[in-house]
Every structure is written in structure tokens, then in C-alpha cells.
Design a protein around this motif. Structure first.
Motif, PDB file in Angstrom:
ATOM      1  N   TRP A 201       0.880  -1.177   0.000  1.00 44.89           N
ATOM      2  CA  TRP A 201       0.000   0.000   0.000  1.00 44.89           C
ATOM      3  C   TRP A 201       0.910   1.217   0.000  1.00 44.89           C
ATOM      4  O   TRP A 201       1.680   1.428   0.943  1.00 44.89           O
ATOM      5  N   HIS A 203      -0.336   4.532  -1.037  1.00 40.36           N
ATOM      6  CA  HIS A 203      -1.230   5.661  -1.319  1.00 40.36           C
ATOM      7  C   HIS A 203      -1.367   6.546  -0.083  1.00 40.36           C
ATOM      8  O   HIS A 203      -0.956   6.186   1.018  1.00 40.36           O
ATOM      9  N   PRO A 211      -9.267   2.546   1.781  1.00 38.11           N
ATOM     10  CA  PRO A 211      -8.446   1.581   2.528  1.00 38.11           C
ATOM     11  C   PRO A 211      -9.282   0.483   3.189  1.00 38.11           C
ATOM     12  O   PRO A 211      -8.762  -0.616   3.437  1.00 38.11           O
ATOM     13  N   PHE A 214      -9.396  -2.458   0.832  1.00 43.58           N
ATOM     14  CA  PHE A 214      -8.048  -3.010   0.687  1.00 43.58           C
ATOM     15  C   PHE A 214      -7.707  -3.911   1.874  1.00 43.58           C
ATOM     16  O   PHE A 214      -7.312  -5.074   1.705  1.00 43.58           O
ATOM     17  N   ILE A 232       2.903  -0.894   4.533  1.00 46.37           N
ATOM     18  CA  ILE A 232       1.917   0.181   4.488  1.00 46.37           C
ATOM     19  C   ILE A 232       2.666   1.499   4.467  1.00 46.37           C
ATOM     20  O   ILE A 232       3.142   1.984   5.492  1.00 46.37           O
TER      21      ILE A 232
END
Length: 370
Positions: A201, A203, A211, A214, A232
């Protein structure tokens, strides 16, 4: 040609775009900016401060290149003695007419969120050229603009949409992708086939990146007993969705990194070491974080919505896309089971066209014509 590039929200991808173009353009590009804080106030009041700074400078540009965060009408009104005959190109990184707001935002709750879209609309009317960072963005803006205008009292000025369209074009985001070629040591997948698969991840930690979906998919993978790790990354602006704290607790044994990575070489190593890059976003006008991850070798799993079928051609690679959450989980499961084959694939050729070495000459031609 001398260009003054005006960016009221100089941080993250906006700052990278501005400095990247200034560095790679054959033109002289000077940046006039404000720090990337308080985005709503930047859209309201940034033009006043930037107008004062512009008038106090000795800048005499051939072109003003401004972004969607600027209230262009206010800026031009305050600088008219100096800018009346200077053409203006407006670059849309995003727009507030199409942007999905968090339902908990105070402006949504108080029904005052439409003003930001109106700033974008008036700026587009005032500019000599309007440029969108993807075809999806272009189409979404003109699809939504008539509905946006109709919510106000008449006259609705619907014909202005055609005026804006006639001076609009698409010019994809330019990215400094080549710096990943020289950042730290590269992860060699061929030598690490036995390593546990790493899911990425990278972003922003915000509502529009979805999220919840996800991480809910990762919870299901974990419940199936599948072996994986997750990094993350990405930037957090103030408060972030609670799902991140939940994930930190539920997947604590699988999380190998949690939080923003300031050092670029460190960030590049995480991307180069990642295997699978699932995307669940509600909104994406371009997708810089995805492009970076795919350029570094990540295997994308993408929704068929938004700009993704444009960045990675859906017609050529339909197997990379999913329609439903169930299909996302199915593709993630398949990727983990077939990680050896996944690591042999590369989709860098789909995204390397967005490197500044290719995009800067296009920018120069477009803005030179303005």
C-alpha cells in the motif's frame, strides 16, 4: 520561453510534478508556490498571497501555468496590470466537482462543499487552455459539469461547458521514474523466489483511496491462512481512517512497515521489493503511486473503474482487473498461490511512457502553443 508555474499546494505529487517539469523542460520554468497545508484555505485565499508575491517579483513570463488549487479569477483580478496580456494554462491534477468527499467532512455536513468546485469551474472559464492529467479525468469533468451547474439557481450557463471543452486537452502526468533506477540496491526477484510475498500500500491514508476494502481483503487472506507480508506506506494528512489502526492490530505479525517513508532511497527499496500492488481507490484522476510501483516491478491488481484501464491497457491485460470485491480477493489469492509466475512478469513497459524524458517534450509543445 519563460513560464511562471503557480502552485498554491506545494507538496507531495503536486510539488514533484512542478519541480520535475521545471527540471526537464527546455523552457525556463520558475515556480511560485505556497506550502502544502490547509488545502481549502489555499483554494480560497492562496490567490491573494500569490498575487502579492507575483506583483512584488520581477517576473515577466510568456506563460502562466497554474494548477487547479488556484482561484485563477481572483489571481488575475489582483494582478491585471501585469497579467492582462499573459496567456494562462490551467492544469487539473484533480477537480472538486468530481472528487468524492468524506461523509464526515464539516463542509459536507454544513452543505457548503460546492464552492470549491465553483472555483475550479470559474478558473477553467478564465484560462486560455485547460489541461487534464488523464482522459478519464477529462471525461469525468465534462460528464459531471452540467449536473453541477444545474444545482444552482438559473441561469445555469450550461453552454459554458462547451466553451471550456473547446480549449481543453489531455496531457498525462509526468513523473521522475528514472530516479528509481539509481535509488539504493534493487530487489532481485529471481534470487528471492522463496521469500514470503510482499503486498504494497503506497497511497495517501485517506477516504478516497478506499483503505477499508483493501485491508478487508487482506483480513480474508489472513483468515485463509495464506502467508504474506504487507508494507503500508503513503502519506497521512492529519486524521486518518480508523481502519489503519485496526489493521495494525489485526495484521501486526504480517506488517513489515507502517508509516510514511521520508527518504526516497528507502521508499524505492520498498517498491522494488514488493510483489503485489492491489488498488481499491474510489477516486484516482491519474495514479502516480501505482505507476511508480508498477515501474519498480510490482504486479498490479486493479479495478475496472477510474483511470486504471487507461494506465494499464485493459484490452491487452484483462486478467489484471477485477469488477467486484469477491473477484479482488480471488485474484489476490491466486497471485499468492502463483507467486513464482507473478515474479517473472513485468508491466514496466506500460508505464515508462510517463517518465519526464518522454513527457517533458510533450509539455513543451503544448504550452508553447498556448
Amino acid at each position: 520561453m519563460h513560464i511562471t508555474l503557480i502552485e498554491p499546494f506545494f507538496t507531495g505529487s503536486h510539488a514533484a510534478w512542478a519541480t520535475g517539469y521545471a527540471r526537464h523542460s527546455k523552457h525556463t520554468v520558475d515556480i511560485l508556490s505556497l506550502s502544502g497545508h490547509f488545502w481549502k484555505w489555499r483554494m480560497h485565499g492562496g490567490a491573494v498571497t500569490l498575487a502579492r508575491k507575483f506583483l512584488a517579483s520581477d517576473a515577466a513570463p510568456d506563460l502562466l501555468l497554474v494548477t487547479d488549487m488556484l482561484d485563477l479569477t481572483t489571481f488575475l483580478a489582483l494582478t491585471r496590470r501585469k497579467t492582462a496580456h499573459i496567456p494562462v494554462a490551467l492544469y487539473f491534477h484533480e477537480n472538486q466537482i468530481c472528487y468524492p468527499w468524506s461523509p464526515t467532512d464539516r463542509d459536507i455536513l454544513q452543505k457548503r462543499d460546492h464552492h470549491y468546485g465553483f472555483i475550479n469551474y470559474c478558473s477553467a472559464l478564465a484560462a486560455d487552455a485547460v489541461v487534464f492529467n488523464s482522459a478519464y479525468h477529462y471525461n469525468a469533468f465534462f460528464r459531471e459539469l452540467p449536473r453541477f451547474l444545474k444545482q444552482f439557481p438559473p441561469p445555469h450557463e450550461e453552454g459554458t461547458a462547451d466553451i471550456i471543452r473547446t480549449k481543453s486537452s489531455v496531457l498525462h502526468l509526468g513523473l521522475d521514474l528514472q530516479k528509481f533506477n539509481y535509488a539504493g540496491s534493487h530487489h532481485t526477484r529471481d534470487a528471492d523466489m522463496n521469500q514470503v510475498p510482499l503486498i504494497l500500500w503506497n497511497h495517501r491514508w485517506e477516504y478516497d483511496k478506499n483503505p477499508e476494502e483493501f485491508f478487508r481483503a487482506l483480513f480474508l487472506l489472513d483468515e485463509q491462512g495464506l502467508d504474506f507480508r504487507v508494507a503500508i506506506l503513503g502519506k497521512c494528512f492529519g486524521q486518518h481512517p480508523p481502519i489503519f489502526r485496526t489493521t495494525r492490530e489485526r495484521l501486526r505479525d504480517k506488517i513489515v512497515h507502517y508509516g510514511y517513508v521520508e527518504d526516497f532511497a528507502h521508499y524505492a527499496r520498498w517498491l522494488q521489493g514488493s510483489d503485489i500492488v492491489p488498488v481499491t481507490s474510489h477516486q484516482e484522476f491519474f495514479g502516480a503511486s501505482l505507476v511508480e510501483a508498477v515501474y519498480c516491478g510490482g504486479h498490479p491488481i486493479l479495478p475496472t473503474r477510474l483511470t486504471y484501464p487507461e494506465l494499464i491497457p485493459y484490452e491487452t491485460y484483462p486478467d489484471l482487473f477485477y469488477e467486484t470485491f469477491e473477484e479482488l480477493v480471488e485474484k489476490l489469492t491466486g497471485a499468492l498461490h502463483g507467486i513464482g509466475k507473478i515474479r517473472e512478469q513485468s508491466f514496466r513497459h506500460c508505464v515508462e511512457q510517463y517518465s519526464w524524458q518522454h513527457m517533458a517534450p510533450k509539455y513543451d509543445r503544448v504550452f508553447g502553443a498556448v
